[in-house]
Design a protein around this motif. Structure first.
Motif, PDB file in Angstrom:
ATOM      1  N   LEU A 212     -10.369   7.548   1.274  1.00  0.00           N
ATOM      2  CA  LEU A 212      -9.675   7.961   0.058  1.00  0.00           C
ATOM      3  C   LEU A 212     -10.722   8.407  -0.941  1.00  0.00           C
ATOM      4  CD1 LEU A 212      -6.850   5.391  -0.827  1.00  0.00           C
ATOM      5  CD2 LEU A 212      -6.579   7.767  -0.169  1.00  0.00           C
ATOM      6  N   TYR A 213     -10.494   9.555  -1.523  1.00  0.00           N
ATOM      7  CA  TYR A 213     -11.366  10.060  -2.581  1.00  0.00           C
ATOM      8  C   TYR A 213     -10.474  10.888  -3.487  1.00  0.00           C
ATOM      9  CZ  TYR A 213     -15.218  12.643  -4.815  1.00  0.00           C
ATOM     10  OH  TYR A 213     -16.069  13.196  -5.731  1.00  0.00           O
ATOM     11  N   ALA A 225     -12.728   4.911  -1.353  1.00  0.00           N
ATOM     12  CA  ALA A 225     -12.574   3.741  -0.489  1.00  0.00           C
ATOM     13  C   ALA A 225     -12.549   4.162   0.966  1.00  0.00           C
ATOM     14  CB  ALA A 225     -11.295   2.972  -0.835  1.00  0.00           C
ATOM     15  N   ARG A 226     -12.953   3.244   1.824  1.00  0.00           N
ATOM     16  CA  ARG A 226     -12.715   3.375   3.260  1.00  0.00           C
ATOM     17  C   ARG A 226     -11.465   2.567   3.592  1.00  0.00           C
ATOM     18  NH1 ARG A 226     -15.524   1.224   6.870  1.00  0.00           N
ATOM     19  NH2 ARG A 226     -16.645  -0.306   5.604  1.00  0.00           N
ATOM     20  N   ILE A 227     -10.642   3.078   4.489  1.00  0.00           N
ATOM     21  CA  ILE A 227      -9.369   2.430   4.788  1.00  0.00           C
ATOM     22  C   ILE A 227      -9.187   2.296   6.298  1.00  0.00           C
ATOM     23  CG2 ILE A 227      -6.867   2.573   4.612  1.00  0.00           C
ATOM     24  CD1 ILE A 227      -7.055   3.936   2.053  1.00  0.00           C
ATOM     25  N   ASP A 242     -15.328  -1.099   0.598  1.00  0.00           N
ATOM     26  CA  ASP A 242     -16.281  -0.306  -0.200  1.00  0.00           C
ATOM     27  C   ASP A 242     -15.553   0.472  -1.296  1.00  0.00           C
ATOM     28  OD1 ASP A 242     -18.249  -1.177   1.593  1.00  0.00           O
ATOM     29  OD2 ASP A 242     -17.951   0.556   2.898  1.00  0.00           O
ATOM     30  N   THR A 243     -14.609  -0.189  -1.941  1.00  0.00           N
ATOM     31  CA  THR A 243     -13.791   0.471  -2.950  1.00  0.00           C
ATOM     32  C   THR A 243     -14.555   0.588  -4.265  1.00  0.00           C
ATOM     33  OG1 THR A 243     -11.841  -0.510  -1.928  1.00  0.00           O
ATOM     34  CG2 THR A 243     -11.567   0.446  -4.118  1.00  0.00           C
ATOM     35  N   ALA A 244     -14.497   1.763  -4.859  1.00  0.00           N
ATOM     36  CA  ALA A 244     -15.154   1.998  -6.156  1.00  0.00           C
ATOM     37  C   ALA A 244     -14.193   2.750  -7.060  1.00  0.00           C
ATOM     38  CB  ALA A 244     -16.438   2.790  -5.963  1.00  0.00           C
ATOM     39  N   PHE A 245     -14.036   2.251  -8.284  1.00  0.00           N
ATOM     40  CA  PHE A 245     -13.206   2.900  -9.290  1.00  0.00           C
ATOM     41  C   PHE A 245     -14.102   3.519 -10.354  1.00  0.00           C
ATOM     42  CE2 PHE A 245     -10.467  -0.512  -7.656  1.00  0.00           C
ATOM     43  CZ  PHE A 245      -9.375   0.242  -7.248  1.00  0.00           C
ATOM     44  N   GLU A 246     -13.680   4.659 -10.859  1.00  0.00           N
ATOM     45  CA  GLU A 246     -14.438   5.346 -11.900  1.00  0.00           C
ATOM     46  C   GLU A 246     -13.479   5.804 -12.996  1.00  0.00           C
ATOM     47  OE1 GLU A 246     -17.131   9.403 -12.450  1.00  0.00           O
ATOM     48  OE2 GLU A 246     -16.888   8.507 -10.455  1.00  0.00           O
ATOM     49  N   ARG A 292      17.096   1.265  20.578  1.00  0.00           N
ATOM     50  CA  ARG A 292      18.279   1.450  19.734  1.00  0.00           C
ATOM     51  C   ARG A 292      18.367   0.425  18.600  1.00  0.00           C
ATOM     52  NH1 ARG A 292      19.753   2.626  24.910  1.00  0.00           N
ATOM     53  NH2 ARG A 292      20.708   4.659  25.280  1.00  0.00           N
ATOM     54  N   SER A 293      17.344  -0.389  18.449  1.00  0.00           N
ATOM     55  CA  SER A 293      17.387  -1.413  17.396  1.00  0.00           C
ATOM     56  C   SER A 293      17.118  -0.762  16.040  1.00  0.00           C
ATOM     57  CB  SER A 293      16.345  -2.494  17.663  1.00  0.00           C
ATOM     58  OG  SER A 293      15.050  -1.927  17.720  1.00  0.00           O
ATOM     59  N   PRO A 294      17.944  -1.049  15.035  1.00  0.00           N
ATOM     60  CA  PRO A 294      17.726  -0.437  13.716  1.00  0.00           C
ATOM     61  C   PRO A 294      16.453  -0.958  13.071  1.00  0.00           C
ATOM     62  CG  PRO A 294      19.445  -2.098  13.600  1.00  0.00           C
ATOM     63  CD  PRO A 294      19.116  -1.947  15.051  1.00  0.00           C
ATOM     64  N   ALA A 295      15.625  -0.049  12.598  1.00  0.00           N
ATOM     65  CA  ALA A 295      14.359  -0.437  11.974  1.00  0.00           C
ATOM     66  C   ALA A 295      14.582  -0.735  10.497  1.00  0.00           C
ATOM     67  CB  ALA A 295      13.325   0.673  12.137  1.00  0.00           C
ATOM     68  N   PRO A 296      14.011  -1.825   9.988  1.00  0.00           N
ATOM     69  CA  PRO A 296      14.130  -2.105   8.552  1.00  0.00           C
ATOM     70  C   PRO A 296      13.297  -1.112   7.749  1.00  0.00           C
ATOM     71  CG  PRO A 296      12.628  -3.647   9.604  1.00  0.00           C
ATOM     72  CD  PRO A 296      13.231  -2.838  10.709  1.00  0.00           C
ATOM     73  N   ALA A 297      13.519  -1.092   6.460  1.00  0.00           N
ATOM     74  CA  ALA A 297      12.730  -0.216   5.593  1.00  0.00           C
ATOM     75  C   ALA A 297      11.261  -0.612   5.669  1.00  0.00           C
ATOM     76  CB  ALA A 297      13.226  -0.316   4.154  1.00  0.00           C
ATOM     77  N   PRO A 298      10.353   0.322   5.860  1.00  0.00           N
ATOM     78  CA  PRO A 298       8.933  -0.022   5.982  1.00  0.00           C
ATOM     79  C   PRO A 298       8.374  -0.591   4.686  1.00  0.00           C
ATOM     80  CG  PRO A 298       9.232   2.359   5.870  1.00  0.00           C
ATOM     81  CD  PRO A 298      10.590   1.771   5.986  1.00  0.00           C
ATOM     82  N   GLN A 299       7.419  -1.485   4.834  1.00  0.00           N
ATOM     83  CA  GLN A 299       6.778  -2.135   3.704  1.00  0.00           C
ATOM     84  C   GLN A 299       5.277  -1.847   3.741  1.00  0.00           C
ATOM     85  OE1 GLN A 299       8.683  -3.842   1.417  1.00  0.00           O
ATOM     86  NE2 GLN A 299      10.452  -3.195   2.656  1.00  0.00           N
ATOM     87  N   LEU A 300       4.641  -1.939   2.582  1.00  0.00           N
ATOM     88  CA  LEU A 300       3.202  -1.710   2.478  1.00  0.00           C
ATOM     89  C   LEU A 300       2.529  -2.927   1.874  1.00  0.00           C
ATOM     90  CD1 LEU A 300       0.848   0.373   2.770  1.00  0.00           C
ATOM     91  CD2 LEU A 300       1.235   0.937   0.368  1.00  0.00           C
ATOM     92  N   THR A 301       1.454  -3.375   2.528  1.00  0.00           N
ATOM     93  CA  THR A 301       0.618  -4.456   2.017  1.00  0.00           C
ATOM     94  C   THR A 301      -0.800  -3.920   1.822  1.00  0.00           C
ATOM     95  OG1 THR A 301       1.931  -6.118   3.176  1.00  0.00           O
ATOM     96  CG2 THR A 301      -0.275  -6.774   2.442  1.00  0.00           C
ATOM     97  N   ILE A 302      -1.400  -4.207   0.667  1.00  0.00           N
ATOM     98  CA  ILE A 302      -2.740  -3.729   0.346  1.00  0.00           C
ATOM     99  C   ILE A 302      -3.693  -4.912   0.373  1.00  0.00           C
ATOM    100  CG2 ILE A 302      -4.170  -2.551  -1.371  1.00  0.00           C
ATOM    101  CD1 ILE A 302      -1.531  -1.339  -2.452  1.00  0.00           C
ATOM    102  N   LEU A 303      -4.709  -4.812   1.206  1.00  0.00           N
ATOM    103  CA  LEU A 303      -5.689  -5.895   1.376  1.00  0.00           C
ATOM    104  C   LEU A 303      -7.060  -5.402   0.942  1.00  0.00           C
ATOM    105  CD1 LEU A 303      -4.523  -7.057   4.925  1.00  0.00           C
ATOM    106  CD2 LEU A 303      -3.868  -8.043   2.732  1.00  0.00           C
ATOM    107  N   TRP A 304      -7.687  -6.103   0.018  1.00  0.00           N
ATOM    108  CA  TRP A 304      -9.019  -5.731  -0.486  1.00  0.00           C
ATOM    109  C   TRP A 304     -10.070  -6.531   0.278  1.00  0.00           C
ATOM    110  CZ3 TRP A 304      -8.747  -1.770  -3.862  1.00  0.00           C
ATOM    111  CH2 TRP A 304      -7.539  -1.570  -4.516  1.00  0.00           C
TER     112      TRP A 304
END
Length: 305
Positions: A212-213, A225-227, A242-246, A292-304
Motif C-alpha cells: 500500500l502506498y 505498508a506491506r500487506i 512496516d507501516t508508516a504514516f505521513e 450451494r451454501s449461502p455465504a455470509p457477508a464478508p468481514q475485514l479484520t486489520i492486524l498491525w
C-alpha cells in the motif's frame, strides 16, 4: 561430449531460438507494448517497437498503428505496415481500452496470448479516458505504466484475465499518481472502477500486489505498508507490516484510526456487489460448506504487526 562443447552447443541453440533460426534479432521488429483503444465504433491499435536503427544513446521507440472493425483486424493491419518480421518475445505491456468490459478483456487476452509467449513479464493495464495520439504519447504511456508497476509492486498478467470464469480485475492507468483498479464482471456491461485506497486494497485482495502506498483522509495523509492476506471462511485478515504514516496537511486527527475507518469503508464498497467473486471469498466458503451454501457477508479484520 566435454563440458565446454556442451555449453557452446547450448548457447548456439538459444541464439537460434531467439533469432528465429537464421534471422538476426536486429533484423526483426521487436514489440515492447500493444495499446488497444475504441474510437467511433472501431478499434485503434498501436504497436510500440524498439527502434534499433536509431544511433543515438539511450532507448528509443517507434510506433505502428491502424484501425479496424475488430481488434484482430486492427492489429493485423498495424503488423503489415512493418517491413520486418515481428517478434513478441520481449513484450512487457498490453493495454486495454478504457471502457473495456469482461468480454473485451477476455477477447483481447486471447488474441495476445499466443503472440506474447514466452513473455513472463507481460503486464496488463487499462488505458485512461483522455484522448491520445499514438505517435506522440505511446512511448510516454509505456514508461509511465512501467513506473507504476515498479513503484507500487503491481502486476497483472495475461493469465489473470482467465483465472475465474465470470470476472477479472485489471489495473487502470492514471496520469496523476497511483492507479485505479477495474473490476470486470461477466454479467455487468460496464466495469466498476475503484480509485485511491479502494483500488489498492482491491489489488491486494486480488493478489496483484502486497504493498500500500496511498493518500487518504481527503489527501491530508499518506500511508506506506506491506500487506499479507489470510482468509478464514469469509473473514479477511489484513496483516500490515512496516507501516508508516505521513502527515501532508496538519489536521490533528488520529491517522491510524482514520486509516482503519477508510479501509473498512473501502472493503464494504468493494464487496457490496456479490454477483461476482472477485476476491475468491465465495470460492473458499464453498470449499468449506459446499457449493450451494449461502455465504455470509464478508468481514475485514486489520492486524498491525
Amino acid at each position: 561430449m566435454s563440458v565446454p562443447k556442451y555449453k557452446a552447443l547450448l548457447i548456439a541453440c538459444i541464439t537460434l531460438f531467439l533469432c528465429g533460426c537464421g534471422q538476426a534479432l536486429s533484423e526483426r521488429e521487436i514489440v515492447r507494448a500493444v495499446f488497444f483503444a475504441r474510437q467511433q465504433g472501431q478499434y485503434s491499435v498501436c504497436l510500440l517497437l524498439a527502434d534499433q536503427n536509431n544511433n543515438e544513446d539511450g532507448l528509443h521507440y517507434k510506433t505502428s498503428s491502424a484501425r479496424g472493425f475488430t481488434a484482430a483486424q486492427a492489429l493485423h493491419r498495424a503488423e503489415t505496415t512493418l517491413p520486418g518480421r515481428l517478434y513478441y518475445g520481449l513484450i512487457d505491456l498490453a493495454v486495454l481500452p478504457a471502457d473495456a468490459d469482461w468480454q473485451t478483456a477476455r477477447e483481447l487476452g486471447s488474441l495476445l496470448y499466443d503472440k506474447a509467449q514466452p513473455a513472463p513479464e507481460l503486464s496488463v493495464f487499462a488505458l485512461d479516458t483522455a484522448p491520445h495520439s499514438w505517435a506522440e504519447d505511446a512511448a510516454a504511456l509505456y514508461e509511465d505504466m512501467k513506473s507504476v508497476r515498479s513503484e507500487y509492486r503491481l502486476h497483472c498478467g495475461l493469465q489473470q484475465l482467465f483465472t475465474q470464469a465470470d470476472c477479472c480485475a485489471v489495473p487502470g492507468y492514471r496520469a496523476d499518481s497511483g492507479y485505479d483498479l477495474l473490476l470486470l464482471a461477466k454479467q455487468q456491461p460496464a466495469p466498476y472502477r475503484a480509485a485511491g485506497l479502494a483500488a489498492q486494497l482491491a489489488a491486494v485482495l486480488c493478489g496483484q500486489t502486497n504493498r500500500l502506498y496511498t493518500t487518504y483522509a481527503g489527501g491530508t495523509a499518506l500511508c506506506r505498508a506491506r500487506i499479507d492476506v489470510t482468509v478464514q471462511d469469509t473473514t479477511v485478515q489484513l496483516h500490515l507490516r512496516d507501516t508508516a504514516f505521513e502527515v501532508l496537511t496538519q489536521t490533528g486527527q488520529d491517522l491510524q484510526a482514520l486509516f482503519c475507518t477508510e479501509l473498512l469503508q473501502a472493503f464494504a464498497a468493494l464487496t457490496a456487489e456479490r454477483s461476482a467473486d472477485f476476491f475468491h471469498l465465495q470460492f473458499w466458503h464453498a470449499n468449506l460448506y459446499g457449493p450451494r451454501s449461502p455465504a455470509p457477508a464478508p468481514q475485514l479484520t486489520i492486524l498491525w504487526e
